[in-house]
Design a protein around this motif. Structure first.
Motif, mmCIF file in Angstrom:
data_model
loop_
_atom_site.group_PDB
_atom_site.id
_atom_site.type_symbol
_atom_site.label_atom_id
_atom_site.label_comp_id
_atom_site.label_asym_id
_atom_site.label_seq_id
_atom_site.Cartn_x
_atom_site.Cartn_y
_atom_site.Cartn_z
ATOM 1 N N PHE A 1 0.844 -1.185 0.000
ATOM 2 C CA PHE A 1 0.000 0.000 0.000
ATOM 3 C C PHE A 1 0.885 1.243 0.000
ATOM 4 O O PHE A 1 2.058 1.180 0.381
ATOM 5 C CB PHE A 1 -0.905 0.018 1.232
ATOM 6 N N ASP A 2 0.321 2.375 -0.415
ATOM 7 C CA ASP A 2 1.142 3.581 -0.489
ATOM 8 C C ASP A 2 1.408 4.144 0.904
ATOM 9 O O ASP A 2 0.790 3.751 1.901
ATOM 10 C CB ASP A 2 0.518 4.625 -1.420
ATOM 11 N N ALA A 3 2.317 5.089 0.972
ATOM 12 C CA ALA A 3 2.804 5.595 2.257
ATOM 13 C C ALA A 3 1.759 6.390 3.021
ATOM 14 O O ALA A 3 1.921 6.619 4.229
ATOM 15 C CB ALA A 3 4.049 6.458 2.030
ATOM 16 N N GLY A 4 0.690 6.789 2.352
ATOM 17 C CA GLY A 4 -0.331 7.573 3.032
ATOM 18 C C GLY A 4 -1.011 6.845 4.176
ATOM 19 O O GLY A 4 -1.614 7.489 5.047
ATOM 20 N N VAL A 5 -0.914 5.503 4.213
ATOM 21 C CA VAL A 5 -1.583 4.745 5.279
ATOM 22 C C VAL A 5 -0.722 4.619 6.535
ATOM 23 O O VAL A 5 -1.219 4.155 7.568
ATOM 24 C CB VAL A 5 -2.007 3.340 4.786
ATOM 25 N N LEU A 6 0.535 4.993 6.474
ATOM 26 C CA LEU A 6 1.436 4.774 7.612
ATOM 27 C C LEU A 6 0.915 5.385 8.919
ATOM 28 O O LEU A 6 0.991 4.739 9.974
ATOM 29 C CB LEU A 6 2.836 5.304 7.291
ATOM 30 N N PRO A 7 0.387 6.620 8.910
ATOM 31 C CA PRO A 7 -0.094 7.188 10.184
ATOM 32 C C PRO A 7 -1.220 6.386 10.832
ATOM 33 O O PRO A 7 -1.391 6.452 12.056
ATOM 34 C CB PRO A 7 -0.575 8.595 9.770
ATOM 35 N N TRP A 8 -1.991 5.647 10.053
ATOM 36 C CA TRP A 8 -3.056 4.823 10.639
ATOM 37 C C TRP A 8 -2.495 3.765 11.571
ATOM 38 O O TRP A 8 -3.200 3.267 12.446
ATOM 39 C CB TRP A 8 -3.861 4.123 9.548
ATOM 40 N N PHE A 9 -1.217 3.420 11.370
ATOM 41 C CA PHE A 9 -0.567 2.376 12.163
ATOM 42 C C PHE A 9 0.369 2.964 13.215
ATOM 43 O O PHE A 9 1.171 2.242 13.799
ATOM 44 C CB PHE A 9 0.191 1.432 11.228
ATOM 45 N N GLY A 10 0.261 4.261 13.436
ATOM 46 C CA GLY A 10 1.142 4.929 14.394
ATOM 47 C C GLY A 10 2.565 5.026 13.922
ATOM 48 O O GLY A 10 3.488 5.179 14.736
ATOM 49 N N LEU A 11 2.774 4.927 12.609
ATOM 50 C CA LEU A 11 4.121 4.978 12.046
ATOM 51 C C LEU A 11 4.395 6.364 11.470
ATOM 52 O O LEU A 11 3.504 6.990 10.884
ATOM 53 C CB LEU A 11 4.275 3.926 10.942
ATOM 54 N N PRO A 12 5.623 6.867 11.611
ATOM 55 C CA PRO A 12 5.947 8.208 11.136
ATOM 56 C C PRO A 12 6.079 8.266 9.619
ATOM 57 O O PRO A 12 6.220 7.234 8.962
ATOM 58 C CB PRO A 12 7.290 8.499 11.815
ATOM 59 N N ARG A 13 6.040 9.467 9.089
ATOM 60 C CA ARG A 13 6.240 9.661 7.648
ATOM 61 C C ARG A 13 7.692 9.425 7.237
ATOM 62 O O ARG A 13 7.972 9.077 6.090
ATOM 63 C CB ARG A 13 5.847 11.091 7.256
ATOM 64 N N SER A 14 8.623 9.633 8.178
ATOM 65 C CA SER A 14 10.032 9.421 7.889
ATOM 66 C C SER A 14 10.748 9.020 9.162
ATOM 67 O O SER A 14 10.234 9.211 10.281
ATOM 68 C CB SER A 14 10.679 10.672 7.289
ATOM 69 N N LEU A 15 11.934 8.446 8.988
ATOM 70 C CA LEU A 15 12.784 8.058 10.126
ATOM 71 C C LEU A 15 14.080 8.876 10.049
ATOM 72 O O LEU A 15 14.586 9.136 8.967
ATOM 73 C CB LEU A 15 13.109 6.565 10.064
ATOM 74 N N PRO A 16 14.629 9.246 11.203
ATOM 75 C CA PRO A 16 15.880 10.014 11.193
ATOM 76 C C PRO A 16 17.059 9.160 10.776
ATOM 77 O O PRO A 16 16.979 7.939 10.668
ATOM 78 C CB PRO A 16 16.000 10.459 12.657
ATOM 79 N N SER A 17 18.173 9.820 10.546
ATOM 80 C CA SER A 17 19.406 9.113 10.207
ATOM 81 C C SER A 17 19.815 8.197 11.351
ATOM 82 O O SER A 17 19.596 8.501 12.519
ATOM 83 C CB SER A 17 20.534 10.120 9.937
ATOM 84 N N ARG A 18 20.425 7.102 10.967
ATOM 85 C CA ARG A 18 20.878 6.151 12.000
ATOM 86 C C ARG A 18 22.306 6.477 12.428
ATOM 87 O O ARG A 18 23.086 7.008 11.661
ATOM 88 C CB ARG A 18 20.827 4.730 11.447
#
Length: 333
Positions: free
Chosen positions: A316-333
């Motif tokens: 599925f496209d990235a627009g659904v990520l917030p529904w799962f409590g997931l951020p739009r992006s992750l910081p550098s490791r």
């Protein structure tokens, strides 16, 4: 106590109405999702259902339970939504630098959306009625919900009310302002329609959270994050199925699905996977690694497991990520 709450709600007590309907809210949302195949549409239908119930409570005569009455309203709300729906349109392939193989076919249900497992709590553990034929977990799977969407609306409604929720034929006839004979006829046609759809695998999947599921998921993560197409393909069943709503391209079979992923990995695209669950199945937020170090959300992957193999992969496209409590992006490791 229910009669007292009804009396208070009829007098305009909003808190009494909430107490009356809240125990059924989650299962009604799942019901609307099965009917519509879209979490956003299901939430809209649920709100419309509760509003109609609030406005129509004076007409509740107590011949059925509050739960059955709410299902009647929700089902008819969804049927109206199906008739007037402006579905999410199909989208073109969106991976630059990757040329997809010729698809096995074009999907019919491009509006399909995933359902977060966090919203299933208190919804699928409600004991179904005596007429139910499907396990509640099976009846929320992506394969099942997708198959439902191609049934004619009233057939879909009858099948869900009878075979999933277990309402009796007479109850369903009352909900749909129909006859028992019409319900039996619609159910027969709906069951026949489902038989023509892609069935689940012959083997039962590993239990959610079991050691065998964890082992298979760990192998998948290693293969995908390292961009190893051979290791990934080794985890697939022979007839593995790949779909990517709202992109209509669908692929079936280990060889062609393997070519899709080989092309993706060959382009240099690498992602980090963050685990979650959708539709009772293992799922992952996928974050594309960038030269800046920041990892941007690229989509949500949902796996269907059969035995010790992956039987289907849905992206599925990235627009659904917030529904799962997931951020739009992750910081550098």
């Amino acid at each position: 106590m229910t009669a007292d709450l009804i009396s208070k709600a009829r007098a305009g007590d909003g808190e009494a109405f909430r107490e009356l309907t809240e125990p059924h809210r989650r299962e009604l949302q799942v019901h609307c999702y099965r009917m519509l195949g879209s979490l956003q549409d299901a939430e809209d239908a649920l709100q419309d259902t509760l509003l109609a119930a609030w406005q129509g409570l004076e007409g509740f005569q107590g011949r059925a339970s509050i739960r059955t009455w709410l299902y009647r309203i929700a089902t008819n709300t969804c049927l109206n939504a199906r008739r007037s729906a402006s579905r999410r349109p199909a989208r073109a392939w969106d991976m630059s630098g990757v040329e997809p193989p010729e698809p096995t076919r074009l999907g019919e249900v491009v509006w399909l959306e995933p359902f977060p497992d966090a919203l299933l709590e208190g919804a699928i553990d409600v004991p179904p009625g005596p007429e139910a034929r499907y396990e509640q977990t099976e009846a929320i799977s992506l394969a099942f919900v997708t198959a439902l969407q191609v049934l004619p609306p009233r057939q879909l409604a009858v099948l869900v009310l009878r075979d999933v929720l277990g309402f009796r034929a007479g109850e369903v006839a009352d909900m749909l302002d129909s006859t028992v004979d019409s319900v039996h006829s619609a159910l027969k046609r709906a069951r026949a329609g489902l038989k023509g759809r892609r069935p689940p695998g012959d083997q039962r999947p590993a239990a959610p959270g079991s050691s065998s599921e964890q082992a298979l998921v760990a192998q998948f993560v290693r293969a995908y994050e390292s961009g190893d197409p051979d290791a990934l393909v080794a985890l697939f069943t022979d007839d593995v199925f790949l779909s990517m709503p709202p992109i209509p391209l669908e692929y079936e079979g280990r060889d062609v699905v393997g070519r899709v992923f080989a092309g993706i990995f060959r382009s240099g695209r690498r992602v980090d996977l963050v685990p979650t669950r959708a539709n009772g199945q293992p799922a992952f937020g996928a974050y594309l690694r960038a030269v800046t170090g920041i990892r941007h959300g690229a989509g949500l992957f949902v796996l269907t497991l059969t035995g010790d193999r992956i039987d289907a992969f849905t992206r599925f496209d990235a627009g659904v990520l917030p529904w799962f409590g997931l951020p739009r992006s992750l910081p550098s490791r």
